[in-house]
Design a protein around this motif. Structure first.
Motif, PDB file in Angstrom:
ATOM      1  N   ILE A 149       0.857  -1.180   0.000  1.00  0.00           N
ATOM      2  CA  ILE A 149       0.000   0.000   0.000  1.00  0.00           C
ATOM      3  C   ILE A 149       0.895   1.233   0.000  1.00  0.00           C
ATOM      4  CG2 ILE A 149      -1.838  -1.170   1.275  1.00  0.00           C
ATOM      5  CD1 ILE A 149      -1.018   0.812   3.621  1.00  0.00           C
ATOM      6  N   ASN A 150       0.349   2.348  -0.432  1.00  0.00           N
ATOM      7  CA  ASN A 150       1.088   3.607  -0.428  1.00  0.00           C
ATOM      8  C   ASN A 150       0.492   4.539   0.614  1.00  0.00           C
ATOM      9  OD1 ASN A 150       2.990   3.179  -2.614  1.00  0.00           O
ATOM     10  ND2 ASN A 150       1.181   3.087  -3.905  1.00  0.00           N
ATOM     11  N   VAL A 151       1.351   5.080   1.464  1.00  0.00           N
ATOM     12  CA  VAL A 151       0.964   6.074   2.453  1.00  0.00           C
ATOM     13  C   VAL A 151       1.444   7.424   1.937  1.00  0.00           C
ATOM     14  CG1 VAL A 151       1.247   6.885   4.825  1.00  0.00           C
ATOM     15  CG2 VAL A 151       1.161   4.435   4.350  1.00  0.00           C
ATOM     16  N   SER A 152       0.542   8.405   1.849  1.00  0.00           N
ATOM     17  CA  SER A 152       0.885   9.757   1.421  1.00  0.00           C
ATOM     18  C   SER A 152       0.828  10.682   2.621  1.00  0.00           C
ATOM     19  CB  SER A 152      -0.096  10.253   0.355  1.00  0.00           C
ATOM     20  OG  SER A 152      -0.093   9.397  -0.748  1.00  0.00           O
ATOM     21  N   SER A 153       1.908  11.417   2.856  1.00  0.00           N
ATOM     22  CA  SER A 153       1.954  12.308   4.008  1.00  0.00           C
ATOM     23  C   SER A 153       3.096  13.303   3.855  1.00  0.00           C
ATOM     24  CB  SER A 153       2.155  11.495   5.286  1.00  0.00           C
ATOM     25  OG  SER A 153       2.245  12.324   6.407  1.00  0.00           O
ATOM     26  N   SER A 154       2.900  14.472   4.430  1.00  0.00           N
ATOM     27  CA  SER A 154       3.986  15.450   4.496  1.00  0.00           C
ATOM     28  C   SER A 154       4.762  15.309   5.795  1.00  0.00           C
ATOM     29  CB  SER A 154       3.428  16.877   4.426  1.00  0.00           C
ATOM     30  OG  SER A 154       2.885  17.122   3.166  1.00  0.00           O
ATOM     31  N   GLY A 155       4.131  14.717   6.792  1.00  0.00           N
ATOM     32  CA  GLY A 155       4.750  14.643   8.111  1.00  0.00           C
ATOM     33  C   GLY A 155       4.965  13.224   8.582  1.00  0.00           C
ATOM     34  N   ASN A 156       5.055  13.081   9.893  1.00  0.00           N
ATOM     35  CA  ASN A 156       5.295  11.789  10.532  1.00  0.00           C
ATOM     36  C   ASN A 156       3.996  10.996  10.649  1.00  0.00           C
ATOM     37  OD1 ASN A 156       8.079  12.310  11.113  1.00  0.00           O
ATOM     38  ND2 ASN A 156       7.395  13.705  12.702  1.00  0.00           N
ATOM     39  N   TRP A 157       4.097   9.679  10.520  1.00  0.00           N
ATOM     40  CA  TRP A 157       2.934   8.807  10.633  1.00  0.00           C
ATOM     41  C   TRP A 157       3.355   7.496  11.286  1.00  0.00           C
ATOM     42  CZ3 TRP A 157       3.744   4.241   8.221  1.00  0.00           C
ATOM     43  CH2 TRP A 157       4.699   4.234   7.182  1.00  0.00           C
ATOM     44  N   VAL A 158       2.360   6.751  11.785  1.00  0.00           N
ATOM     45  CA  VAL A 158       2.603   5.453  12.398  1.00  0.00           C
ATOM     46  C   VAL A 158       1.480   4.504  11.982  1.00  0.00           C
ATOM     47  CG1 VAL A 158       1.414   6.031  14.554  1.00  0.00           C
ATOM     48  CG2 VAL A 158       3.161   4.257  14.570  1.00  0.00           C
ATOM     49  N   ALA A 159       1.826   3.223  11.809  1.00  0.00           N
ATOM     50  CA  ALA A 159       0.838   2.185  11.472  1.00  0.00           C
ATOM     51  C   ALA A 159       0.661   1.280  12.676  1.00  0.00           C
ATOM     52  CB  ALA A 159       1.320   1.372  10.276  1.00  0.00           C
ATOM     53  N   MET A 160      -0.602   0.867  12.931  1.00  0.00           N
ATOM     54  CA  MET A 160      -0.863  -0.016  14.065  1.00  0.00           C
ATOM     55  C   MET A 160      -1.997  -0.982  13.742  1.00  0.00           C
ATOM     56  SD  MET A 160      -2.324   3.003  16.478  1.00  0.00           S
ATOM     57  CE  MET A 160      -1.668   4.411  15.598  1.00  0.00           C
ATOM     58  N   THR A 161      -1.936  -2.164  14.363  1.00  0.00           N
ATOM     59  CA  THR A 161      -2.986  -3.160  14.237  1.00  0.00           C
ATOM     60  C   THR A 161      -3.069  -3.948  15.533  1.00  0.00           C
ATOM     61  OG1 THR A 161      -3.822  -5.039  12.962  1.00  0.00           O
ATOM     62  CG2 THR A 161      -1.435  -4.877  13.195  1.00  0.00           C
ATOM     63  N   GLU A 162      -4.248  -4.456  15.833  1.00  0.00           N
ATOM     64  CA  GLU A 162      -4.418  -5.305  17.009  1.00  0.00           C
ATOM     65  C   GLU A 162      -4.451  -6.777  16.628  1.00  0.00           C
ATOM     66  OE1 GLU A 162      -7.812  -3.953  19.190  1.00  0.00           O
ATOM     67  OE2 GLU A 162      -6.854  -2.063  19.724  1.00  0.00           O
ATOM     68  N   SER A 163      -4.318  -7.081  15.348  1.00  0.00           N
ATOM     69  CA  SER A 163      -4.359  -8.468  14.872  1.00  0.00           C
ATOM     70  C   SER A 163      -2.940  -9.024  14.814  1.00  0.00           C
ATOM     71  CB  SER A 163      -4.993  -8.527  13.482  1.00  0.00           C
ATOM     72  OG  SER A 163      -6.307  -8.010  13.530  1.00  0.00           O
ATOM     73  N   PRO A 164      -2.649 -10.090  15.570  1.00  0.00           N
ATOM     74  CA  PRO A 164      -1.285 -10.628  15.584  1.00  0.00           C
ATOM     75  C   PRO A 164      -0.870 -11.296  14.268  1.00  0.00           C
ATOM     76  CG  PRO A 164      -2.746 -12.013  16.874  1.00  0.00           C
ATOM     77  CD  PRO A 164      -3.542 -10.807  16.467  1.00  0.00           C
ATOM     78  N   TRP A 165      -1.793 -11.532  13.376  1.00  0.00           N
ATOM     79  CA  TRP A 165      -1.493 -12.181  12.108  1.00  0.00           C
ATOM     80  C   TRP A 165      -1.224 -11.177  10.988  1.00  0.00           C
ATOM     81  CZ3 TRP A 165      -5.553 -11.281   8.618  1.00  0.00           C
ATOM     82  CH2 TRP A 165      -6.775 -10.912   9.186  1.00  0.00           C
ATOM     83  N   ILE A 166      -1.194  -9.882  11.333  1.00  0.00           N
ATOM     84  CA  ILE A 166      -0.918  -8.817  10.362  1.00  0.00           C
ATOM     85  C   ILE A 166       0.312  -8.032  10.823  1.00  0.00           C
ATOM     86  CG2 ILE A 166      -1.786  -6.702   9.294  1.00  0.00           C
ATOM     87  CD1 ILE A 166      -4.636  -7.733   9.884  1.00  0.00           C
ATOM     88  N   ALA A 167       1.242  -7.772   9.903  1.00  0.00           N
ATOM     89  CA  ALA A 167       2.416  -6.947  10.205  1.00  0.00           C
ATOM     90  C   ALA A 167       2.582  -5.896   9.109  1.00  0.00           C
ATOM     91  CB  ALA A 167       3.669  -7.812  10.295  1.00  0.00           C
ATOM     92  N   VAL A 168       3.007  -4.694   9.496  1.00  0.00           N
ATOM     93  CA  VAL A 168       3.219  -3.591   8.562  1.00  0.00           C
ATOM     94  C   VAL A 168       4.693  -3.192   8.612  1.00  0.00           C
ATOM     95  CG1 VAL A 168       2.541  -1.255   7.909  1.00  0.00           C
ATOM     96  CG2 VAL A 168       0.883  -2.762   9.033  1.00  0.00           C
ATOM     97  N   SER A 169       5.312  -3.074   7.447  1.00  0.00           N
ATOM     98  CA  SER A 169       6.716  -2.677   7.388  1.00  0.00           C
ATOM     99  C   SER A 169       6.929  -1.652   6.278  1.00  0.00           C
ATOM    100  CB  SER A 169       7.589  -3.897   7.137  1.00  0.00           C
ATOM    101  OG  SER A 169       8.940  -3.522   7.052  1.00  0.00           O
ATOM    102  N   PRO A 170       7.457  -0.480   6.570  1.00  0.00           N
ATOM    103  CA  PRO A 170       7.810   0.020   7.886  1.00  0.00           C
ATOM    104  C   PRO A 170       6.556   0.383   8.678  1.00  0.00           C
ATOM    105  CG  PRO A 170       8.166   1.744   6.270  1.00  0.00           C
ATOM    106  CD  PRO A 170       7.759   0.516   5.515  1.00  0.00           C
ATOM    107  N   ALA A 171       6.673   0.304  10.000  1.00  0.00           N
ATOM    108  CA  ALA A 171       5.539   0.579  10.876  1.00  0.00           C
ATOM    109  C   ALA A 171       5.395   2.062  11.179  1.00  0.00           C
ATOM    110  CB  ALA A 171       5.680  -0.202  12.176  1.00  0.00           C
ATOM    111  N   ASN A 172       6.357   2.867  10.779  1.00  0.00           N
ATOM    112  CA  ASN A 172       6.256   4.319  10.927  1.00  0.00           C
ATOM    113  C   ASN A 172       7.188   4.978   9.927  1.00  0.00           C
ATOM    114  OD1 ASN A 172       8.901   4.339  12.034  1.00  0.00           O
ATOM    115  ND2 ASN A 172       8.079   3.950  14.056  1.00  0.00           N
ATOM    116  N   GLY A 173       7.003   6.276   9.737  1.00  0.00           N
ATOM    117  CA  GLY A 173       7.858   6.960   8.786  1.00  0.00           C
ATOM    118  C   GLY A 173       7.552   8.445   8.693  1.00  0.00           C
TER     119      GLY A 173
END
Length: 136
Positions: free
Chosen positions: A45-69
């Motif tokens: 997926i593509n995250v569009s942002s000018s600033g800082n962001w973070v990704a989070m999930t409560e599902s242990p079977w899902i991982a996001v990389s990078p988790a912030n940027g």
């Protein structure tokens, strides 16, 4: 004297060019749903942002990389394989840390179609017989 004018003009042009504001990028993601089979895998997926962001999930079977940027980034969503027949659903939230804006998307994973399932929830096994009487 002419050299000073050239240097002054070059400096003024450089100063004017450096004052041009960078365009603000609207915060967002390029999907609202990911569908995947029971074996799992990776989706981007593509995250569009000018600033800082973070990704989070409560599902242990899902991982996001990078988790912030910072800024716009392509993220890899890793989804584990499932061990159940039923479909399962999870979600990921991307949050802009500067503005507190949030964008959520859903992950829907199909279950495996075929499984060995007992007809009865409990099975009784008889006691062991004498060694010479045992058989299968």
């Amino acid at each position: 004297m002419k050299m000073n004018r050239i240097i002054f003009t070059a400096a003024a042009v450089a100063l004017a060019a450096s004052c041009v504001p960078t365009p603000e990028i609207e915060f967002g993601i390029d999907t609202d749903k990911i569908e995947i089979g029971p074996a799992g895998g990776q989706k981007k997926i593509n995250v569009s942002s000018s600033g800082n962001w973070v990704a989070m999930t409560e599902s242990p079977w899902i991982a996001v990389s990078p988790a912030n940027g910072r800024g716009s980034v392509e993220c890899v969503i890793s989804i584990d394989s499932t061990l159940v027949v039923e479909q399962r659903t999870g979600s990921v939230r991307i949050q802009n840390l500067d503005t507190e804006e949030k964008r959520d998307f859903t992950i829907v994973q199909d279950g495996f179609e075929y499984q060995i399932v007992l007809d009865e929830p409990q099975v009784d096994v008889s006691d062991y017989a004498a060694y010479e009487s045992r058989y299968f």
